[in-house]
Design a protein around this motif. Structure first.
Motif, PDB file in Angstrom:
ATOM      1  N   SER A  38      39.653  -6.619  68.112  1.00  0.00           N
ATOM      2  CA  SER A  38      40.315  -5.842  67.064  1.00  0.00           C
ATOM      3  C   SER A  38      39.549  -4.543  66.893  1.00  0.00           C
ATOM      4  O   SER A  38      38.318  -4.520  66.984  1.00  0.00           O
ATOM      5  CB  SER A  38      40.276  -6.573  65.719  1.00  0.00           C
ATOM      6  N   VAL A  39      40.274  -3.472  66.624  1.00  0.00           N
ATOM      7  CA  VAL A  39      39.669  -2.179  66.347  1.00  0.00           C
ATOM      8  C   VAL A  39      40.249  -1.698  65.020  1.00  0.00           C
ATOM      9  O   VAL A  39      41.468  -1.610  64.870  1.00  0.00           O
ATOM     10  CB  VAL A  39      39.976  -1.148  67.460  1.00  0.00           C
ATOM     11  N   ALA A  40      39.381  -1.431  64.050  1.00  0.00           N
ATOM     12  CA  ALA A  40      39.835  -0.997  62.727  1.00  0.00           C
ATOM     13  C   ALA A  40      39.065   0.242  62.303  1.00  0.00           C
ATOM     14  O   ALA A  40      37.863   0.365  62.568  1.00  0.00           O
ATOM     15  CB  ALA A  40      39.647  -2.109  61.711  1.00  0.00           C
ATOM     16  N   LEU A  41      39.752   1.137  61.630  1.00  0.00           N
ATOM     17  CA  LEU A  41      39.129   2.326  61.060  1.00  0.00           C
ATOM     18  C   LEU A  41      39.331   2.247  59.552  1.00  0.00           C
ATOM     19  O   LEU A  41      40.458   2.119  59.067  1.00  0.00           O
ATOM     20  CB  LEU A  41      39.774   3.592  61.632  1.00  0.00           C
ATOM     21  N   PHE A  42      38.221   2.259  58.811  1.00  0.00           N
ATOM     22  CA  PHE A  42      38.253   2.187  57.356  1.00  0.00           C
ATOM     23  C   PHE A  42      37.904   3.542  56.769  1.00  0.00           C
ATOM     24  O   PHE A  42      36.960   4.194  57.212  1.00  0.00           O
ATOM     25  CB  PHE A  42      37.235   1.160  56.847  1.00  0.00           C
ATOM     26  N   LYS A  43      38.652   3.941  55.739  1.00  0.00           N
ATOM     27  CA  LYS A  43      38.398   5.199  55.031  1.00  0.00           C
ATOM     28  C   LYS A  43      38.101   4.877  53.576  1.00  0.00           C
ATOM     29  O   LYS A  43      38.834   4.124  52.937  1.00  0.00           O
ATOM     30  CB  LYS A  43      39.615   6.114  55.115  1.00  0.00           C
ATOM     31  N   ILE A  44      37.005   5.452  53.075  1.00  0.00           N
ATOM     32  CA  ILE A  44      36.609   5.255  51.686  1.00  0.00           C
ATOM     33  C   ILE A  44      36.536   6.631  51.034  1.00  0.00           C
ATOM     34  O   ILE A  44      35.743   7.479  51.439  1.00  0.00           O
ATOM     35  CB  ILE A  44      35.231   4.529  51.580  1.00  0.00           C
ATOM     36  N   PRO A  45      37.394   6.911  50.036  1.00  0.00           N
ATOM     37  CA  PRO A  45      37.375   8.226  49.388  1.00  0.00           C
ATOM     38  C   PRO A  45      36.046   8.502  48.679  1.00  0.00           C
ATOM     39  O   PRO A  45      35.367   7.582  48.225  1.00  0.00           O
ATOM     40  CB  PRO A  45      38.509   8.137  48.366  1.00  0.00           C
ATOM     41  N   LYS A  46      35.714   9.779  48.583  1.00  0.00           N
ATOM     42  CA  LYS A  46      34.484  10.202  47.906  1.00  0.00           C
ATOM     43  C   LYS A  46      34.447   9.630  46.485  1.00  0.00           C
ATOM     44  O   LYS A  46      35.432   9.639  45.766  1.00  0.00           O
ATOM     45  CB  LYS A  46      34.424  11.734  47.850  1.00  0.00           C
ATOM     46  N   GLY A  47      33.284   9.093  46.120  1.00  0.00           N
ATOM     47  CA  GLY A  47      33.072   8.562  44.779  1.00  0.00           C
ATOM     48  C   GLY A  47      33.531   7.131  44.582  1.00  0.00           C
ATOM     49  O   GLY A  47      33.392   6.577  43.492  1.00  0.00           O
ATOM     50  N   LYS A  48      34.075   6.489  45.610  1.00  0.00           N
ATOM     51  CA  LYS A  48      34.627   5.142  45.464  1.00  0.00           C
ATOM     52  C   LYS A  48      33.817   4.056  46.181  1.00  0.00           C
ATOM     53  O   LYS A  48      34.049   2.869  45.968  1.00  0.00           O
ATOM     54  CB  LYS A  48      36.062   5.100  46.005  1.00  0.00           C
ATOM     55  N   GLY A  49      32.877   4.420  47.032  1.00  0.00           N
ATOM     56  CA  GLY A  49      32.180   3.452  47.880  1.00  0.00           C
ATOM     57  C   GLY A  49      31.483   2.328  47.158  1.00  0.00           C
ATOM     58  O   GLY A  49      31.504   1.181  47.604  1.00  0.00           O
ATOM     59  N   SER A  50      30.866   2.623  46.020  1.00  0.00           N
ATOM     60  CA  SER A  50      30.143   1.572  45.303  1.00  0.00           C
ATOM     61  C   SER A  50      31.103   0.595  44.633  1.00  0.00           C
ATOM     62  O   SER A  50      30.692  -0.473  44.194  1.00  0.00           O
ATOM     63  CB  SER A  50      29.204   2.186  44.269  1.00  0.00           C
ATOM     64  N   GLN A  51      32.390   0.937  44.550  1.00  0.00           N
ATOM     65  CA  GLN A  51      33.390   0.056  43.962  1.00  0.00           C
ATOM     66  C   GLN A  51      33.996  -0.895  45.000  1.00  0.00           C
ATOM     67  O   GLN A  51      34.819  -1.744  44.656  1.00  0.00           O
ATOM     68  CB  GLN A  51      34.508   0.886  43.329  1.00  0.00           C
ATOM     69  N   PHE A  52      33.602  -0.742  46.271  1.00  0.00           N
ATOM     70  CA  PHE A  52      34.126  -1.618  47.314  1.00  0.00           C
ATOM     71  C   PHE A  52      33.711  -3.050  46.992  1.00  0.00           C
ATOM     72  O   PHE A  52      32.550  -3.323  46.734  1.00  0.00           O
ATOM     73  CB  PHE A  52      33.573  -1.199  48.678  1.00  0.00           C
ATOM     74  N   PRO A  53      34.664  -3.985  46.956  1.00  0.00           N
ATOM     75  CA  PRO A  53      34.310  -5.368  46.578  1.00  0.00           C
ATOM     76  C   PRO A  53      33.369  -6.016  47.591  1.00  0.00           C
ATOM     77  O   PRO A  53      33.621  -5.981  48.785  1.00  0.00           O
ATOM     78  CB  PRO A  53      35.657  -6.087  46.539  1.00  0.00           C
TER      79      PRO A  53
END
Length: 123
Positions: A38-53
């Motif tokens: 599997s190949v996946a690309l994840f995008k995390i908007p600025k200011g949201k990374g620490s909210q990733f579960p």
């Protein structure tokens, strides 16, 4: 699910075309399959990374390549920092979790065997 990729497939690593929201307002993904990966690309908007579960999971062998931003991976009782331009290899069957920095993030993840939990390919 049997895959029958019989010729090369070109995929774009550009920061566009993310339709699947994997964590509400926090993370987006697009992915595809090879025959055995599997190949996946994840995008995390600025200011949201620490909210990733932060949830632990395990599956086959995986490599995470941090294309933009930074991440922290938790595994084997340790914290691993992965900065832009670095990668982490996670052995099969190792429980792990990850969160991201608060800058915009882009992570390329490649796993074998294929991650059926990603659902139908959309890339």
């Amino acid at each position: 699910m049997e895959r029958t990729l019989q010729e090369p497939k070109v995929i774009s690593l550009k920061d566009e075309g993310f339709e699947k929201e994997v964590a509400a307002g926090v993370a987006y993904m697009k992915h595809t399959f090879g025959n055995n990966l599997s190949v996946a690309l994840f995008k995390i908007p600025k200011g949201k990374g620490s909210q990733f579960p932060r949830h632990y999971h395990k599956h086959g062998e995986e490599i995470g390549i941090q294309l933009k931003g930074s991440a922290k991976v938790f595994a084997c009782g340790k914290e691993y920092v992965v900065n832009e331009g670095e990668a982490i290899i996670i052995p099969a069957d190792v429980d792990h979790a990850g969160i991201f920095g608060d800058e915009e993030g882009l992570l390329l993840a490649i796993a074998t065997p294929p991650r059926e939990d990603y659902g139908p390919e959309d890339w």
